[in-house]
Enzyme design. Sequence first.
Site, PDB file in Angstrom:
ATOM      1  N   ASP A 238     -11.353  15.822  21.722  1.00 51.94           N
ATOM      2  CA  ASP A 238     -10.683  16.767  20.841  1.00 51.94           C
ATOM      3  C   ASP A 238      -9.327  17.071  21.479  1.00 51.94           C
ATOM      4  OD1 ASP A 238      -9.690  18.896  19.466  1.00 51.94           O
ATOM      5  OD2 ASP A 238     -11.404  20.236  19.830  1.00 51.94           O
TER       6      ASP A 238
ATOM      7  N   LYS B 150      -0.563  22.250  14.474  1.00 48.88           N
ATOM      8  CA  LYS B 150      -0.377  22.811  15.825  1.00 48.88           C
ATOM      9  C   LYS B 150       0.793  22.160  16.546  1.00 48.88           C
ATOM     10  CE  LYS B 150      -5.288  23.860  16.633  1.00 48.88           C
ATOM     11  NZ  LYS B 150      -5.312  25.302  16.403  1.00 48.88           N
TER      12      LYS B 150
ATOM     13  N   CYS C 132     -12.934  31.117  18.234  1.00 48.09           N
ATOM     14  CA  CYS C 132     -13.835  30.021  17.804  1.00 48.09           C
ATOM     15  C   CYS C 132     -14.453  29.335  19.013  1.00 48.09           C
ATOM     16  CB  CYS C 132     -13.105  29.014  16.924  1.00 48.09           C
ATOM     17  SG  CYS C 132     -12.397  29.736  15.455  1.00 48.09           S
TER      18      CYS C 132
ATOM     19  N   GLN D  71      -5.556  20.690  20.889  1.00 49.98           N
ATOM     20  CA  GLN D  71      -4.782  21.660  21.668  1.00 49.98           C
ATOM     21  C   GLN D  71      -3.897  20.955  22.701  1.00 49.98           C
ATOM     22  OE1 GLN D  71      -3.689  24.867  21.067  1.00 49.98           O
ATOM     23  NE2 GLN D  71      -5.777  25.180  20.400  1.00 49.98           N
TER      24      GLN D  71
ATOM     25  N   HIS E  68     -14.176  24.416  21.569  1.00 48.92           N
ATOM     26  CA  HIS E  68     -13.921  25.067  20.290  1.00 48.92           C
ATOM     27  C   HIS E  68     -15.091  24.715  19.360  1.00 48.92           C
ATOM     28  CE1 HIS E  68     -12.069  25.559  16.311  1.00 48.92           C
ATOM     29  NE2 HIS E  68     -11.189  26.348  16.897  1.00 48.92           N
TER      30      HIS E  68
HETATM   31  N1  C6P Z   1      -7.889  26.324  17.277  1.00 51.31           N
HETATM   32  C1  C6P Z   1      -7.056  28.496  17.884  1.00 51.31           C
HETATM   33  O1  C6P Z   1      -6.590  29.593  17.649  1.00 51.31           O
HETATM   34  P1  C6P Z   1      -8.097  22.844  12.955  1.00 51.31           P
HETATM   35  O2  C6P Z   1      -8.373  24.246  12.530  1.00 51.31           O
HETATM   36  O3  C6P Z   1      -9.063  21.866  12.373  1.00 51.31           O
HETATM   37  O4  C6P Z   1      -6.681  22.434  12.778  1.00 51.31           O
HETATM   38  O5  C6P Z   1      -8.294  22.798  14.536  1.00 51.31           O
HETATM   39  C2  C6P Z   1      -9.552  23.078  15.075  1.00 51.31           C
HETATM   40  C3  C6P Z   1      -9.488  23.092  16.551  1.00 51.31           C
HETATM   41  C4  C6P Z   1     -10.139  22.088  17.245  1.00 51.31           C
HETATM   42  N2  C6P Z   1     -10.094  22.027  18.582  1.00 51.31           N
HETATM   43  C5  C6P Z   1      -9.399  22.920  19.298  1.00 51.31           C
HETATM   44  C6  C6P Z   1      -9.365  22.792  20.785  1.00 51.31           C
HETATM   45  C7  C6P Z   1      -8.725  23.964  18.653  1.00 51.31           C
HETATM   46  O6  C6P Z   1      -8.040  24.847  19.381  1.00 51.31           O
HETATM   47  C8  C6P Z   1      -8.782  24.064  17.247  1.00 51.31           C
HETATM   48  C9  C6P Z   1      -8.115  25.190  16.519  1.00 51.31           C
HETATM   49  C10 C6P Z   1      -7.216  27.490  16.767  1.00 51.31           C
HETATM   50  O7  C6P Z   1      -7.377  28.178  19.013  1.00 51.31           O
HETATM   51  C11 C6P Z   1      -7.882  28.102  15.562  1.00 51.31           C
HETATM   52  S1  C6P Z   1      -9.488  28.678  15.879  1.00 51.31           S
END
Ligand code: C6P
Length: 414
Positions: free
Chosen positions: A207, A233, A372, A210, A129
């Site tokens: 990370d 999430k 993303c 997910q 991501h």
């Molecule tokens: N993915 C998706 O639709 P935030 O926005 O900071 O809470 O999370 C960012 C992020 C970081 N790592 C991974 C693996 C992610 O999937 C995400 C966020 C969402 O897949 C929004 S793009």
Amino acid sequence: MAVTAKPKLDAQKLRADFPIFEQLVHGKPLAYLDSAVTSQKPRYVLDALLNFYETSYGNVHRGVYWLSERATAEFEAARDKVRGFVNAPSAKEVIFTRNATEALNLVAYAWGWDNLGPGDTVVVTELEHHANFVPFQFIAQRTGATFKAIPIDGAGELQLDALDGLAAEGNIKLVAVGLISNSLGTINPVEKIAAWAHEQGAVMVVDAAQAAPHKAIDLQTLGADFLAISAHKMCGPSGVGALWGKAELLEAMSPFNMGGQMIRQVRMEKTTWNELPYKFEAGTPPMAEAVAFGAAVDYLTAIGLDAIEEHEHELAAYALDRLGELDWITTYGPPADRRAGIVSFNVEGVHPHDVAQILDWEGIAIRAGHHCAQPLMAKLGVAATNRASFYLYTVRDEIDRLVAGLHKVRKVLT
Ligand code: C6P
């Protein structure tokens, strides 16, 4: 002694915990198949949020009066719940951030500026991501370090045989890998990569944005040095996430944001920093959100992360089977047994945004776009995909509705 297996998760029953499902969308029940972007919220978490504002609201770590102390106690109790959720050794290593993105930027800036330079290499993967890619690419470029990615194979799985080549090329200082790919659902072998990273003398950034909502996380088994998650999430509120970092690394790092609460002493000549984790929590934190994050941790723990993982795994297998019956659908990513509850696909001859728009008329919410993860899309040779993602409240009937909706898309648009 009788062994009683924990009952499997009853998604239909759990749906009653989520007020969002009480309404109709375009006159139809909501089929929310976009939990990877953000999850829905159970009443238990919403109550925790409201309850904090109604009974405990005050600023944390700033008052000697009853209300402030009560707010502080709830805030710190939430930190300890997050600590337990990822099996961190100490709550002082858990920093509340706005989200996973901010957590990863914190590492890139506060660790990267002082530890990277020419001759060093930063390694990410082609699956990442942007939140686990761009901050490290930026800091590598600004410090003169080299930026590399572990490649993926045709099934969207990391090619670990490329690691030796990467190790031969330079002094690897930081490796950043997602535990689960948000676009393909690939479950990455983070333990192996962490062991390799440590052999190189590098720090390992995981990370887990997910992964944390969907499977039990033990950051000590994973071999992480830093780990990032987002509450929104995982049934928690938006506006709060967490970074866990090893105490000795965090102690040695300079702060990321400056201001109130993160200082020990401020003088004209010099400012010194507060102890962990406050050194990294400048300004008023997301207090009610953090408390509700703790409630989300309680909620998920009570259901059981293993049961959630198994449920989503079954749904992914079912969705891949159903979509596999349609020769005008291309699916991306590994087989069901090596992925989480995420299925990316394209409909022959139809742009993903049009697919998602027509499904919306049916009350079905999926994501369409590059998710993303533009380097991954480039590797797959597509600009975008459709993505259906599942959670503890997803039922098979919603996947059947997705498939019926896709037949309608085909009828209307081809
Ligand atoms: N993915 C998706 O639709 P935030 O926005 O900071 O809470 O999370 C960012 C992020 C970081 N790592 C991974 C693996 C992610 O999937 C995400 C966020 C969402 O897949 C929004 S793009």
